[in-house]
Design an enzyme around this catalytic site. Sequence first.
Site, PDB file in Angstrom:
ATOM      1  N   ASP A 176      -6.196   5.550   1.883  1.00  0.00           N
ATOM      2  CA  ASP A 176      -6.343   4.150   1.511  1.00  0.00           C
ATOM      3  C   ASP A 176      -7.757   3.675   1.840  1.00  0.00           C
ATOM      4  O   ASP A 176      -8.268   3.960   2.937  1.00  0.00           O
ATOM      5  CB  ASP A 176      -5.316   3.371   2.358  1.00  0.00           C
ATOM      6  CG  ASP A 176      -5.056   1.983   1.841  1.00  0.00           C
ATOM      7  OD1 ASP A 176      -6.039   1.306   1.473  1.00  0.00           O
ATOM      8  OD2 ASP A 176      -3.886   1.578   1.824  1.00  0.00           O
ATOM      9  N   HIS A 233       0.842  -1.200   0.000  1.00  0.00           N
ATOM     10  CA  HIS A 233       0.000   0.000   0.000  1.00  0.00           C
ATOM     11  C   HIS A 233       0.881   1.256   0.000  1.00  0.00           C
ATOM     12  O   HIS A 233       0.554   2.255  -0.649  1.00  0.00           O
ATOM     13  CB  HIS A 233      -0.907   0.013   1.239  1.00  0.00           C
ATOM     14  CG  HIS A 233      -1.889  -1.121   1.258  1.00  0.00           C
ATOM     15  ND1 HIS A 233      -3.251  -0.932   1.242  1.00  0.00           N
ATOM     16  CD2 HIS A 233      -1.711  -2.458   1.262  1.00  0.00           C
ATOM     17  CE1 HIS A 233      -3.861  -2.110   1.255  1.00  0.00           C
ATOM     18  NE2 HIS A 233      -2.946  -3.054   1.269  1.00  0.00           N
TER      19      HIS A 233
END
Length: 489
Positions: A123, A22
């Site tokens: 995110d 990520h």
Amino acid sequence: MENQNSSKQPHVLIIPHPLQGHVNPMLHLAEIFCLANFNVTFLSSTHIYNHLTLYTDFVTRFSHYTGLFEFKAIPDGLPDDHIRAGDDGAQQVCLQFKSNLNPILKEMLDDEVVNPVTCLVVDGWLPVAHDLATQTHIPVIMFRCFSASNVWVYFSIPNLVQTGELPFKDDQDMDGLVQNAPGLDSFLRYRDLPRFCREKKDMSSCQALEKLFEPEIERNTKAHALIVNTCQELEGPLLDLIRSRCPNTYSIGPLNAHLRTRLNTGQATLSDKSSKGQWEGDRSCMSWLDEKPDKSVLYVSFGSVAMLEREQLIELWAGLVQSQNYFLWAVRPNLIIGTESGCQTLEELSVGTRDRGYIVGWVPQEEVLGHRAVGGFLTHSGWNSTLESVTAGVPMLCWPYFGDQQVNSRLVSEVWKVGLDMKDTCDRNVVAKMVGDLMVSRKDELLKSVARLSDVAMRSVNEGGTSYSNLDHLIQDIKQCAQSPKRRY
Ligand code: UDP
């Protein structure tokens, strides 16, 4: 109080989930925003920060953006020696980080005077950040680190539960195609759904899944915008479906290649300290590769989170040796469950095969994939690895582990036809056979199709390409957000 500075430069706060897969793409985006002269604060864990500064060129790389870029590190709440891998490990990182995030985030979002945030890029795994920003009326852009196909699978989960396709029946034909997921029903089999779908065995746990996904979908649809690290040419039909729910969706990937275009280098900015390092990259593998013929080596890596059982390690190893191909395997320190005995096993196994099979801990992956000697990639089908393989023009043998990887491997094998899918098997004979298919019998066909795909993906991030122009629009959008006093959102 009205914000006095809001008509100035954008200040984007970027928050990835603190795991390698990520952090990498969101750090690429952070750098692209710095190139657009935005102020960028990157908020992540101390653990990530320490690893980036120890093992990568992160400090040099971002020293070019002094005054624009700031990394804010907060503890992820886990002890230093915590494994931070595997299903449970990844979940613990997620839970702990979320609980530590709240106070600092609140403080940053409430700041209307010193350095007000004009836009949050968060995110999709951190809904808490989305909710806080919405309360303070700051535009939220959700960043999905997954393929568009997987984002759409998540959108489809409630429908699969409501129509009774989930939970699976006791005698479920796992090779049957999913029925009630428009856009996916032509290629996605039950076995290609994320692994958690198999684990929810009764109606009540599937309803719990539905309850989990509905607010997540709502956050995506209500956000100011959605960013997906893919491009129209790779996943056009799925992106169109996502846009039917989230019209302001920007597909700006593959970000690994897009950053290179924006930096105008045209090649990976990888040095002996790769910017991707969770550990120190071992460069001895590059000279080992230098000695091998073109397209003769299979690169093997299962990313930064997947973990192997000792038995799986032995089957994979035996299959690789049996295939008689050269292979380079990145075995990171926490890859094997029960690390000590795993490493011992590996040492024992590798005696006498060093010329054919080379083992290192962590490699500069993009550089390895770009080496002329690499002709295939045995991968867990993490989305970054998939995009890096596509852009480098390397066919894949997929052995997915969890999460989105089951979907990605189907995309690779069935939709793009640039690799083979070995999911749900770990048997030395199958491994040897499929490595042979990838590296020998189907080599030319797969190399040709991945070269075509690589070409369209690279064109999308070059000037005039779809991802390139989407990113320009995203930059304009964020500039516009900064022009409006934030309290109006
Ligand atoms: N990676 C690397 N060296 C390695 C193994 C992995 O640099 O030896 C990088 C790889 O280039 C990719 C990331 O780690 O950018 C892994 O992300 P991915 O989404 O593929 O998988 P995850 O780790 O999230 O499961």
